[in-house]
Design a protein around this motif. Structure first.
Motif, mmCIF file in Angstrom:
data_model
loop_
_atom_site.group_PDB
_atom_site.id
_atom_site.type_symbol
_atom_site.label_atom_id
_atom_site.label_comp_id
_atom_site.label_asym_id
_atom_site.label_seq_id
_atom_site.Cartn_x
_atom_site.Cartn_y
_atom_site.Cartn_z
ATOM 1 N N SER A 36 0.842 -1.196 0.000
ATOM 2 C CA SER A 36 0.000 0.000 0.000
ATOM 3 C C SER A 36 0.881 1.251 0.000
ATOM 4 O O SER A 36 2.113 1.153 0.055
ATOM 5 C CB SER A 36 -0.902 -0.023 1.241
ATOM 6 O OG SER A 36 -0.118 -0.134 2.421
ATOM 7 N N PRO A 37 0.294 2.448 -0.045
ATOM 8 C CA PRO A 37 1.106 3.670 0.033
ATOM 9 C C PRO A 37 1.941 3.735 1.317
ATOM 10 O O PRO A 37 1.573 3.162 2.355
ATOM 11 C CB PRO A 37 0.060 4.783 -0.015
ATOM 12 C CG PRO A 37 -1.077 4.189 -0.783
ATOM 13 C CD PRO A 37 -1.119 2.749 -0.361
ATOM 14 N N ILE A 38 3.043 4.464 1.243
ATOM 15 C CA ILE A 38 4.037 4.540 2.317
ATOM 16 C C ILE A 38 3.420 4.803 3.680
ATOM 17 O O ILE A 38 3.768 4.149 4.674
ATOM 18 C CB ILE A 38 5.059 5.664 2.010
ATOM 19 C CG1 ILE A 38 5.855 5.345 0.753
ATOM 20 C CG2 ILE A 38 6.003 5.899 3.188
ATOM 21 C CD1 ILE A 38 6.659 6.523 0.215
ATOM 22 N N HIS A 39 2.492 5.760 3.749
ATOM 23 C CA HIS A 39 1.977 6.199 5.041
ATOM 24 C C HIS A 39 1.006 5.205 5.672
ATOM 25 O O HIS A 39 0.540 5.437 6.797
ATOM 26 C CB HIS A 39 1.340 7.585 4.939
ATOM 27 C CG HIS A 39 0.386 7.759 3.800
ATOM 28 N ND1 HIS A 39 0.740 7.553 2.502
ATOM 29 C CD2 HIS A 39 -0.924 8.145 3.761
ATOM 30 C CE1 HIS A 39 -0.287 7.800 1.704
ATOM 31 N NE2 HIS A 39 -1.306 8.138 2.445
ATOM 32 N N HIS A 40 0.717 4.098 4.992
ATOM 33 C CA HIS A 40 -0.117 3.043 5.573
ATOM 34 C C HIS A 40 0.701 1.824 6.001
ATOM 35 O O HIS A 40 0.164 0.921 6.654
ATOM 36 C CB HIS A 40 -1.182 2.596 4.571
ATOM 37 C CG HIS A 40 -2.160 3.665 4.198
ATOM 38 N ND1 HIS A 40 -2.953 4.306 5.126
ATOM 39 C CD2 HIS A 40 -2.455 4.206 2.994
ATOM 40 C CE1 HIS A 40 -3.711 5.196 4.499
ATOM 41 N NE2 HIS A 40 -3.425 5.170 3.219
ATOM 42 N N HIS A 41 1.965 1.770 5.626
ATOM 43 C CA HIS A 41 2.760 0.566 5.855
ATOM 44 C C HIS A 41 2.767 0.125 7.308
ATOM 45 O O HIS A 41 2.491 -1.035 7.629
ATOM 46 C CB HIS A 41 4.202 0.785 5.387
ATOM 47 C CG HIS A 41 4.364 0.705 3.900
ATOM 48 N ND1 HIS A 41 5.597 0.739 3.287
ATOM 49 C CD2 HIS A 41 3.452 0.607 2.896
ATOM 50 C CE1 HIS A 41 5.440 0.651 1.974
ATOM 51 N NE2 HIS A 41 4.146 0.593 1.713
ATOM 52 N N ILE A 42 3.098 1.032 8.199
ATOM 53 C CA ILE A 42 3.298 0.619 9.590
ATOM 54 C C ILE A 42 1.977 0.375 10.303
ATOM 55 O O ILE A 42 1.831 -0.615 11.026
ATOM 56 C CB ILE A 42 4.195 1.641 10.323
ATOM 57 C CG1 ILE A 42 5.632 1.492 9.792
ATOM 58 C CG2 ILE A 42 4.146 1.444 11.834
ATOM 59 C CD1 ILE A 42 6.659 2.388 10.406
ATOM 60 N N ALA B 293 7.461 6.255 7.258
ATOM 61 C CA ALA B 293 7.831 7.657 7.118
ATOM 62 C C ALA B 293 8.611 8.211 8.301
ATOM 63 O O ALA B 293 9.286 9.228 8.152
ATOM 64 C CB ALA B 293 6.580 8.509 6.900
ATOM 65 N N SER B 294 8.533 7.590 9.471
ATOM 66 C CA SER B 294 9.199 8.180 10.627
ATOM 67 C C SER B 294 9.807 7.112 11.523
ATOM 68 O O SER B 294 9.310 5.985 11.607
ATOM 69 C CB SER B 294 8.224 9.036 11.443
ATOM 70 O OG SER B 294 7.288 8.225 12.126
ATOM 71 N N ILE B 295 10.863 7.485 12.215
ATOM 72 C CA ILE B 295 11.571 6.545 13.066
ATOM 73 C C ILE B 295 10.745 6.154 14.281
ATOM 74 O O ILE B 295 10.847 5.021 14.776
ATOM 75 C CB ILE B 295 12.949 7.123 13.486
ATOM 76 C CG1 ILE B 295 13.840 6.029 14.075
ATOM 77 C CG2 ILE B 295 12.796 8.314 14.405
ATOM 78 C CD1 ILE B 295 14.194 4.909 13.099
ATOM 79 N N GLN B 296 9.871 7.049 14.760
ATOM 80 C CA GLN B 296 9.022 6.680 15.896
ATOM 81 C C GLN B 296 7.996 5.611 15.511
ATOM 82 O O GLN B 296 7.660 4.736 16.307
ATOM 83 C CB GLN B 296 8.340 7.906 16.516
ATOM 84 C CG GLN B 296 7.364 8.668 15.641
ATOM 85 C CD GLN B 296 8.033 9.810 14.891
ATOM 86 O OE1 GLN B 296 9.230 9.769 14.630
ATOM 87 N NE2 GLN B 296 7.258 10.830 14.563
ATOM 88 N N GLU B 297 7.520 5.659 14.264
ATOM 89 C CA GLU B 297 6.614 4.607 13.791
ATOM 90 C C GLU B 297 7.360 3.278 13.683
ATOM 91 O O GLU B 297 6.809 2.219 14.012
ATOM 92 C CB GLU B 297 6.056 4.975 12.420
ATOM 93 C CG GLU B 297 5.053 6.099 12.412
ATOM 94 C CD GLU B 297 4.536 6.363 11.016
ATOM 95 O OE1 GLU B 297 3.338 6.627 10.879
ATOM 96 O OE2 GLU B 297 5.332 6.309 10.054
ATOM 97 N N ALA B 298 8.606 3.330 13.221
ATOM 98 C CA ALA B 298 9.408 2.115 13.128
ATOM 99 C C ALA B 298 9.591 1.475 14.497
ATOM 100 O O ALA B 298 9.476 0.250 14.653
ATOM 101 C CB ALA B 298 10.766 2.435 12.509
ATOM 102 N N SER B 299 9.841 2.294 15.511
ATOM 103 C CA SER B 299 9.999 1.773 16.875
ATOM 104 C C SER B 299 8.707 1.163 17.383
ATOM 105 O O SER B 299 8.713 0.122 18.057
ATOM 106 C CB SER B 299 10.463 2.896 17.803
ATOM 107 O OG SER B 299 11.719 3.404 17.402
ATOM 108 N N ALA B 300 7.588 1.793 17.054
ATOM 109 C CA ALA B 300 6.286 1.262 17.469
ATOM 110 C C ALA B 300 6.023 -0.099 16.826
ATOM 111 O O ALA B 300 5.462 -1.001 17.462
ATOM 112 C CB ALA B 300 5.180 2.250 17.100
ATOM 113 N N LEU B 301 6.423 -0.256 15.572
ATOM 114 C CA LEU B 301 6.240 -1.541 14.895
ATOM 115 C C LEU B 301 7.079 -2.628 15.547
ATOM 116 O O LEU B 301 6.615 -3.759 15.731
ATOM 117 C CB LEU B 301 6.605 -1.403 13.415
ATOM 118 C CG LEU B 301 6.551 -2.695 12.591
ATOM 119 C CD1 LEU B 301 5.159 -3.314 12.626
ATOM 120 C CD2 LEU B 301 6.996 -2.436 11.152
#
Length: 409
Positions: free
Chosen positions: A77-83, A104-112
């Motif tokens: 899907s589009p980038i902003h839906h990935h996480i 899009a952001s490192i804080q989302e990566a940490s949440a994942l």
């Protein structure tokens, strides 16, 4: 053994290629139980799904609410839906293969990463070079110290894009989603060329499943297209051991070039060049001015090895070599690039060129400028390129939120 049940999120664009790849897998191995696509009639994959009576839902939430079964959720899907979609799939007890980039952001990566740990399921990120035998073998040899310590890693890729590329949806070239305000940060660095920045950090990773973390980054960007984000970027990052990492990418050149990379070590130089003419499609090793070995091309083999690995992992003990921890280095560096630049300059009209077939803009002289910078290992401002404005150097050692100003507000 029952076939692995798979849900496909996003069947337009590259998602349609995932559907085709799933169709090539043996029927006794996988079963496509549903798909997610808000605009299914725009997808070339939709007629085939309809013919096989595979339901298509407008959202992943709707799919799970309908009771659709899934062992594995594949996200294109589009980038902003990935996480957010990856986390939703984990919460419903599914493994995840999410296409690049991580988000899009490192804080989302940490949440994942936290969500994955809580779920007990796996997450793979679809940087296809990281699933190739050539790159994996090279990484193992770097870890083993075969070439001595790393000194400098650099990569370049110039892939022109048409006006249609930026008009194909409502998020291409945007920094934020116009409806939700969610970060997208679409750019060459966080979409089409993200593979090649990720690859540099991935190869420097200290262990399986890890990439080297960028410690700082300085960037220079510009645009010729009428977009929010940039279409041209050059950056210099530093990784542990004072390793220099250089990346050059653009969608605004006249011609295509690359991808290429060159890895300089104490005892050897490892390089890859896109095959043209007599250049072979392989990764070469040179020491003392002569070729001493090769690895298979990162493009050799099945580009959807990431998919077959994710399917195997549902029923087997398959190590995750490219998960969110490995992919987060690209996200962190990309966030740092956006922090480094105070504004995104649009190049002077005197440098703007346009063709009609295909309909696109390019920057006069950019091809040669970026290729020379790559060869010399310098940023455009250091080479006197007219549009280049050197950004701030951003410390990424404890960086954990994009943007920093929002975190401290």
């Amino acid at each position: 053994m029952a076939p692995v049940s798979v849900v496909m999120v996003g069947i337009g664009g590259y998602g349609a290629e995932y559907v085709a790849a799933l169709d090539r897998l043996p029927l006794e191995k996988i079963r496509l139980t549903g798909a997610v696509e808000p605009f299914p009639t725009r997808s070339c994959a939709e007629p085939g799904l309809s013919e096989r009576q595979i339901p298509v839902f407008p959202s992943l939430e709707a799919l799970f609410q309908a009771g659709c079964e899934a062992d594995l959720v594949v996200i294109a899907s589009p980038i902003h839906h990935h996480i957010s979609q990856s986390m939703l799939a984990l919460n419903h007890g599914c493994d995840v293969l999410c296409d690049k980039p991580l988000g899009a952001s490192i804080q989302e990566a940490s949440a994942l990463i936290r969500a994955r740990e809580a779920s007990g399921h796996s997450v793979r990120i679809g940087y296809q070079w990281s699933y190739s035998e050539g790159i994996r073998s090279l990484k193992r040899d770097i870890q083993a110290g075969r070439f001595g310590g790393p000194i400098r890693m650099k990569s370049v890729c110039l892939w022109p894009r048409t006006l249609a590329y930026y008009r194909r949806n409502d998020w291409a070239g945007r920094l934020r989603d116009v409806t939700t305000g969610r970060w997208i940060l679409d750019s060459p660095l966080n979409n089409a060329l993200a593979h090649f920045l990720h690859n540099l950090f991935f190869l420097l990773g200290p262990a399986v499943g890890l990439s080297a973390r960028p410690l700082e980054v300085t960037a220079e960007v510009c645009r010729v297209n009428s977009i929010e984000s940039f279409d041209t970027v050059a950056c210099r990052a530093r990784a542990s051991g004072d390793v220099e990492v250089l990346f050059y990418g653009s969608h605004a050149t006249q011609d295509s070039y690359g991808p290429r990379f060159e890895l300089e070590f104490e005892e050897a130089i490892v390089a890859y060049k896109t095959p043209v003419g007599d250049v072979k499609d392989e990764i070469s090793i040179e020491a003392d001015g002569r070729r001493v070995g090769i690895y298979p091309s990162p493009n050799a083999g099945d580009h959807f090895a990431k998919l077959t690995e994710a399917v195997r992992a549902v029923t087997g003990n398959e190590p995750v070599e490219c998960g969110p921890e490995a992919a987060a280095a690209q996200t962190l560096c990309m966030n740092g690039v956006h922090e480094s630049i105070s504004e995104i300059p649009t190049v002077s009209s005197t440098l703007r060129r346009r063709s009609v077939q295909p309909d696109r803009y390019w920057i006069d002289g950019l091809d040669g400028d970026l290729r020379r910078c790559y060869e010399r290992g310098v940023l455009p401002s250091e080479a006197g390129v007219s549009w280049a404005i050197k950004g701030q150097t951003i410390d990424l050692v404890n960086y954990d939120h994009f943007p920093t100003s929002e975190n401290h507000a």
